[in-house]
Scaffold this active site. Structure first.
Site, PDB file in Angstrom:
ATOM      1  N   LYS A   1     -13.353  -1.210   5.572  1.00  0.00           N
ATOM      2  CA  LYS A   1     -13.797  -2.203   4.599  1.00  0.00           C
ATOM      3  C   LYS A   1     -14.858  -3.144   5.173  1.00  0.00           C
ATOM      4  O   LYS A   1     -15.930  -3.311   4.601  1.00  0.00           O
ATOM      5  CB  LYS A   1     -12.599  -3.026   4.101  1.00  0.00           C
ATOM      6  CG  LYS A   1     -11.427  -2.197   3.579  1.00  0.00           C
ATOM      7  CD  LYS A   1     -11.804  -1.335   2.396  1.00  0.00           C
ATOM      8  CE  LYS A   1     -10.604  -0.721   1.698  1.00  0.00           C
ATOM      9  NZ  LYS A   1      -9.824   0.220   2.500  1.00  0.00           N
TER      10      LYS A   1
ATOM     11  N   TRP B   1       0.865  -1.181   0.000  1.00  0.00           N
ATOM     12  CA  TRP B   1       0.000   0.000   0.000  1.00  0.00           C
ATOM     13  C   TRP B   1       0.898   1.226   0.000  1.00  0.00           C
ATOM     14  O   TRP B   1       1.803   1.339   0.835  1.00  0.00           O
ATOM     15  CB  TRP B   1      -0.895  -0.043   1.237  1.00  0.00           C
ATOM     16  CG  TRP B   1      -1.848   1.096   1.392  1.00  0.00           C
ATOM     17  CD1 TRP B   1      -2.717   1.574   0.453  1.00  0.00           C
ATOM     18  CD2 TRP B   1      -2.052   1.884   2.569  1.00  0.00           C
ATOM     19  NE1 TRP B   1      -3.445   2.614   0.967  1.00  0.00           N
ATOM     20  CE2 TRP B   1      -3.054   2.826   2.263  1.00  0.00           C
ATOM     21  CE3 TRP B   1      -1.477   1.893   3.835  1.00  0.00           C
ATOM     22  CZ2 TRP B   1      -3.502   3.761   3.188  1.00  0.00           C
ATOM     23  CZ3 TRP B   1      -1.924   2.818   4.764  1.00  0.00           C
ATOM     24  CH2 TRP B   1      -2.924   3.744   4.444  1.00  0.00           C
TER      25      TRP B   1
ATOM     26  N   ASP C   1      -0.591  -4.877   9.648  1.00  0.00           N
ATOM     27  CA  ASP C   1      -1.638  -4.006   9.135  1.00  0.00           C
ATOM     28  C   ASP C   1      -2.811  -4.912   8.793  1.00  0.00           C
ATOM     29  O   ASP C   1      -2.739  -5.715   7.860  1.00  0.00           O
ATOM     30  CB  ASP C   1      -1.134  -3.264   7.893  1.00  0.00           C
ATOM     31  CG  ASP C   1      -2.132  -2.218   7.395  1.00  0.00           C
ATOM     32  OD1 ASP C   1      -3.271  -2.190   7.904  1.00  0.00           O
ATOM     33  OD2 ASP C   1      -1.781  -1.440   6.485  1.00  0.00           O
TER      34      ASP C   1
END
Length: 408
Positions: free
Chosen positions: A253, A135, A217
């Site tokens: 999400k 990311w 993460d």
């Protein structure tokens, strides 16, 4: 001359997805498709507010005991405790032994920033590793938080379109002691390729023997496979095997709470006596950064996670999202293979989660964007959520044409 005349233009690499979305919005083509944004879409191409979220919001709106007072600096405990239990499991030994600290943050990005600043200022850690690819915000966050030595470990094999596990291990074996290793808990962004359980065990051995520091993460728990326990396996394995670690959770999400900015930072320690000091330093980091977090999104998550009925309803919602993405993966691969698109496309279905690393080259991506009005990241990463039954044929044909017309 303006006082600001010497300000230079910043790199656009960190905001590419937002720029592509703007270009998509301005595009007048009726064939346009946005595969750049990392947000769930229904088969109608619309954002989805989870029904259980709507239900929880109504409950909160009707609860006259709630007010708009500040939350504590470390956030809403009903939320942080429930979030940590969801991550580590109800049978977590670390929780039972009082070796866990958790603090509410401004989504996963905020958790990463608080974590990085704490590790830099209090632990004097200077070196961090992130996967190649990763990311795009990881490097920016850590460098802005005080780290000065950012390095990559090999992860993606562009030829085989899978994890370069031997390269991954070799780079970790060569990492200096106390280097922070950023690991994706599940649904690796952008590749969608995760280590197997056996590979995670090997990585854990290396991290322990080399005295490296793991930071997870975890932005997609439940969203990746549709199963909360499956998606938390890597973090739980490290926790159950006595690692001290940090884990950054996001509810953008799996709850669809993108603009509510709901996150949680979990710290696992080996000695509970250090917790008070750690909390005192986290208080100072957050107080100077944003003072205290917002309540609405955290209350939604807390309401759902702490209610058995709502919790079960939420699990049905995340299964719905995960199953739609898995279905689109299968159908996209089938169409590419039916078109006899050069190359192999099995990686589309072996990858997991929101994103697929297609393997398209930058020139092929440029063709797909400019000629076909299909917007995707320059790396070839696509959001599977942007594909639906109405546009999948156009997406497949666009990828096929790009590969045929621009072989490499």
């Amino acid at each position: 001359m303006s006082t600001f005349a010497n300000v230079q233009a910043g790199s656009t690499i960190y905001t590419q997805a937002f720029a592509l979305t703007k270009a998509f919005q301005d595009d007048k083509s009726d064939k346009k498709v946005n595969l750049s944004v990392g947000a769930y879409r229904t088969d109608d191409g619309k954002p989805w507010v989870l029904p259980v979220v709507r239900k929880a919001e109504i409950m909160l709106a009707n609860d006259e005991t709630l007010n708009k007072e500040y939350l504590p600096v470390l956030g809403l405990e009903d939320f942080t405790n429930a979030s940590t239990r969801m991550l580590l499991g109800s049978a977590s030994k670390a929780i039972a032994e009082g070796k866990v600290i958790s603090t509410q943050t401004l989504s996963g990005t905020g958790a990463l920033r608080v974590a990085a600043e704490f590790l830099s200022r209090q632990m004097n850690f200077n070196t961090f590793y992130y996967s190649a690819q990763t990311w795009e915000n990881h490097g920016l966050i850590f460098m802005n938080a005080g780290f000065t030595d950012g390095r990559t470990y090999r992860y993606w094999d562009s030829e085989k379109r899978c994890i370069d596990f031997e390269g991954f291990k070799e780079d970790l074996n060569n990492a200096p002691e106390n280097a922070v290793i950023i690991l994706h808990g599940c649904a690796h962004n952008p590749t969608g390729s995760d280590p197997t359980h056996e590979q995670w065990k090997e990585l854990a051995q290396i991290i322990k023997s080399r005295k490296l520091f793991p930071l997870f993460d975890c932005a997609y728990q439940g969203f990746a496979s549709g199963n909360l326990d499956n998606d938390a396996w890597s973090v739980r394995y490290f926790a159950d095997n006595g690692f001290e670690l940090l884990c950054c959770q996001s509810y953008a999400k799996n709850f669809g709470l993108y603009n509510e900015r709901v996150g949680n930072l979990v710290i696992i320690v080996s000695d509970p006596s250090v917790i008070a000091n750690i909390k005192s330093q986290l208080l100072l980091v957050i107080r100077a950064m944003y003072s205290n977090p917002p309540s609405h999104g955290a209350r939604i998550v807390a309401k759902v996670l702490n209610s058995p009925q709502l919790y079960e309803e939420w699990k049905t919602c995340i299964s719905t999202m995960a199953e739609r993405i898995i279905k689109m993966r299968k159908q996209l691969r089938e169409r590419l293979e039916a078109l006899k698109t050069p190359g192999t496309w099995s990686h589309i279905t072996t990858q997991i989660g929101m994103f697929s690393f297609t393997g398209l080259t930058p020139k092929q991506v440029e063709y797909v964007v400019n000629e076909c009005h299909v917007y995707m990241m320059g790396t070839g990463r696509i959001s599977m959520c942007g594909i639906n039954s109405s546009n999948i044929d156009h997406v497949a044909q666009s990828i096929h044409d790009a590969v045929v017309k621009i072989p490499n």
